[in-house]
Scaffold this active site. Structure first.
Site, PDB file in Angstrom:
ATOM      1  N   ASP A 194       0.732  -1.242  -0.080  1.00  0.00           N
ATOM      2  CA  ASP A 194       0.131  -0.124  -0.118  1.00  0.00           C
ATOM      3  C   ASP A 194       0.706   1.218  -0.044  1.00  0.00           C
ATOM      4  OD1 ASP A 194      -2.320   1.952   0.564  1.00  0.00           O
ATOM      5  OD2 ASP A 194      -3.289  -0.215   1.038  1.00  0.00           O
ATOM      6  N   ASP A 195       0.390   2.291   0.537  1.00  0.00           N
ATOM      7  CA  ASP A 195       1.211   3.524   0.471  1.00  0.00           C
ATOM      8  C   ASP A 195       2.665   3.296   1.143  1.00  0.00           C
ATOM      9  OD1 ASP A 195      -0.831   4.840  -0.959  1.00  0.00           O
ATOM     10  OD2 ASP A 195      -1.911   5.639   0.825  1.00  0.00           O
ATOM     11  N   GLY A 225       4.665  -0.607  -4.140  1.00  0.00           N
ATOM     12  CA  GLY A 225       3.792  -0.086  -3.088  1.00  0.00           C
ATOM     13  C   GLY A 225       2.726   1.003  -3.967  1.00  0.00           C
ATOM     14  N   HIS A 226       2.111   1.971  -3.136  1.00  0.00           N
ATOM     15  CA  HIS A 226       1.166   2.736  -3.709  1.00  0.00           C
ATOM     16  C   HIS A 226       1.778   4.099  -3.658  1.00  0.00           C
ATOM     17  CE1 HIS A 226      -2.769   0.026  -3.261  1.00  0.00           C
ATOM     18  NE2 HIS A 226      -1.462  -0.525  -3.917  1.00  0.00           N
ATOM     19  N   GLY A 227       3.092   4.426  -3.531  1.00  0.00           N
ATOM     20  CA  GLY A 227       3.725   5.714  -3.714  1.00  0.00           C
ATOM     21  C   GLY A 227       3.490   6.437  -2.333  1.00  0.00           C
TER      22      GLY A 227
END
Length: 474
Positions: free
Chosen positions: A216-217, A238-240
């Site tokens: 995730d983030d 990941g999501h940044g």
């Protein structure tokens, strides 16, 4: 920035002086055994209690070895600074039902905390990820976070690893003057809701020279995040690095002062991101700056999305009331995994103000053509080289309703990590969509095949080789 450098130096000095003069409380002295199976919770709590009561700097030491540990809360206030030195590996219970709370190792109400030692907090989260139904169930049970720091002040966390948490890897709440440096997060791309470091209602938190691999983030900033620096971080998978999501709850505090610089993002679903919910409660987010960022095959390198609505758990057609201002995206370069490399989609009710876009060079080599950008409800100040041309393509929300669609028995190899993507309209979410027996492999260097969905709740059946519709989460 000079003040932040001074604070970092002060924390390093605190760590150094504490290590030299500290009285050591070794958990082995209290009966802890590093055999991988004997629970050391009581030994750790006893060592912590005495260290916290010391009137001079103290150190709690967990030596080399593998130690089983159930959930513990290490409480302050303490009478002097305390160092937590983890040389070995702590292992959490694999079964999430054994937890009574939402935290595995919790540090709270401590002024003057240092964590170091090169050790690992192993959350053993693989079993829990399959039980996470938060994408479909708004009343889902919150799984335990590996490390929680609640109301911790003047802290330095360095040279330790958090591995495979069941939920967030690290959660920071109510912190002041806290630094993570040379900190390591490690979890696979398909681990659900495993944000690397989540920060909320905290002032003066620095994440420096660290690497974060998760599902995730890599870094997520909730409401009340103030004066946050993220520098020298490598993120991916990941999501940044994300601000938000914001606006979901009543009485959220403003986000003010976010500085993300000199970071590298590799193979992630997003690069740098600001996200707010539609139909949100009123709020503000300002003074947020993203500069000198290297993107390597990132799906959405630059994205400001005020219609963030994963799995259609919101009123997608109602504009956000989060007022965003004083934002800059500068010196962002590299490669995009999708054609739309820059998205700045602001709220129709409260358009973004004082947005600056400068020196963007993002390349896309896919079949659709060169990289493009999309903007809505914003008039940014543009300067320097801009590739793609910023805000050249207006964002037009789709009004086409899609329903009664099925994807079944699809197999083979994907040329990109994102093997399945369902991006439905915010105002007209997809209906009656089915996914069954999707077996797609990706053999590149950016991890296993992944999926991404928005504004759709598909029916999923059969056996699939990749986790379906896990790509857009909070």
């Amino acid at each position: 920035m000079a003040m932040k450098s001074y604070v970092g130096a002060l924390l390093l000095l605190l760590s150094f002086s504490s290590s030299i003069n500290a009285q050591v409380f070794n958990v082995a002295t209290y009966g802890a055994k590093g055999d991988g199976s004997s629970d050391i919770s009581q030994a750790l709590l006893s060592a912590w209690k005495e260290a916290c009561a010391s009137t001079t700097p103290a150190k709690v030491l967990i030596p080399g070895g593998t130690f089983a540990l159930t959930e513990v809360a290490l409480d302050g206030p303490c009478k002097a600074p305390v160092e937590f030195e983890l040389q070995g590996t702590l292992k959490a219970p694999a079964d999430p039902s054994l937890f009574k709370t939402d935290g595995w190792v919790v540090f709270q109400r401590i002024d003057g905390l240092t964590m170091s030692g090169g050790g690992t907090f192993d959350g053993q989260g693989k079993t829990a990820w399959g039980q996470n139904d938060c994408a479909k169930n708004t009343n889902c049970r919150t799984l335990p976070t590996n490390l929680r720091f609640n109301f911790v002040t003047n802290a330095l966390i360095h040279d330790v690893t958090t591995l495979d948490s069941k939920y967030f890897q690290v959660n920071v709440l109510g912190a002041k003057n806290m630094t993570f440096q040379n900190f390591h997060v490690n979890a696979p791309a398909d681990s659900i809701n495993t944000d690397g470091i989540h920060i909320g209602r905290s002032d003066g938190v620095n994440i420096l020279d660290s690497d974060i691999k998760t599902g995730d983030d890599c870094v997520s900033l909730g409401d009340g995040s103030r004066q946050i620096t993220v520098k020298g971080v490598t993120c991916g998978p990941g999501h940044g690095i994300s601000v938000g999501s914001l606006g979901k709850y009543e009485n959220e505090e403003p986000v003010e002062g976010v500085f993300v610089t000199n970071c590298t993002i590799i193979g992630a679903d997003n690069g740098v991101r600001i996200k707010t919910w539609p139909a949100s409660k009123p709020g503000t987010a300002s003074d947020m700056h993203f500069e000198d960022i290297q993107m390597d095959n990132v799906l959405n390198p630059v994205i400001l999305d005020q219609g963030y609505c994963p799995f259609n758990q919101c009123k997608a057609g109602v504009p956000s009331l989060i007022k965003i201002s004083k934002v800059s995206f500068k010196k962002i370069r590299g490669t995009s995994a999708s054609q739309v490399a820059v998205k700045v989609l602001c709220s129709q009710s409260v358009p973004c103000q004082e947005v600056e876009i400068a020196d963007i060079d993002l390349v896309y080599n896919g079949p659709e053509g060169p990289a493009t950008s999309e903007c809505a409800n914003v008039k940014p100040v543009l300067s320097g080289k801009l590739n793609p041309a910023a805000c050249a393509k207006p964002h037009i929300p789709t009004k086409v309703k899609i329903s009664d669609v099925s994807f079944r028995d699809i197999r083979g190899t994907s040329a990109t990590p994102l093997a399945e993507k369902l991006g439905c309209g915010r105002g007209v979410p997809c209906q009656k969509l089915e996914l069954a027996d999707i077996n797609l492999r990706y053999n590149g260097r950016n991890g296993a095949a992944t999926s991404q969905c928005a504004n759709v709740k598909p029916t999923i059946t059969g056996k699939s080789s990749l986790p379906l519709c896990v790509g857009l989460r909070s």
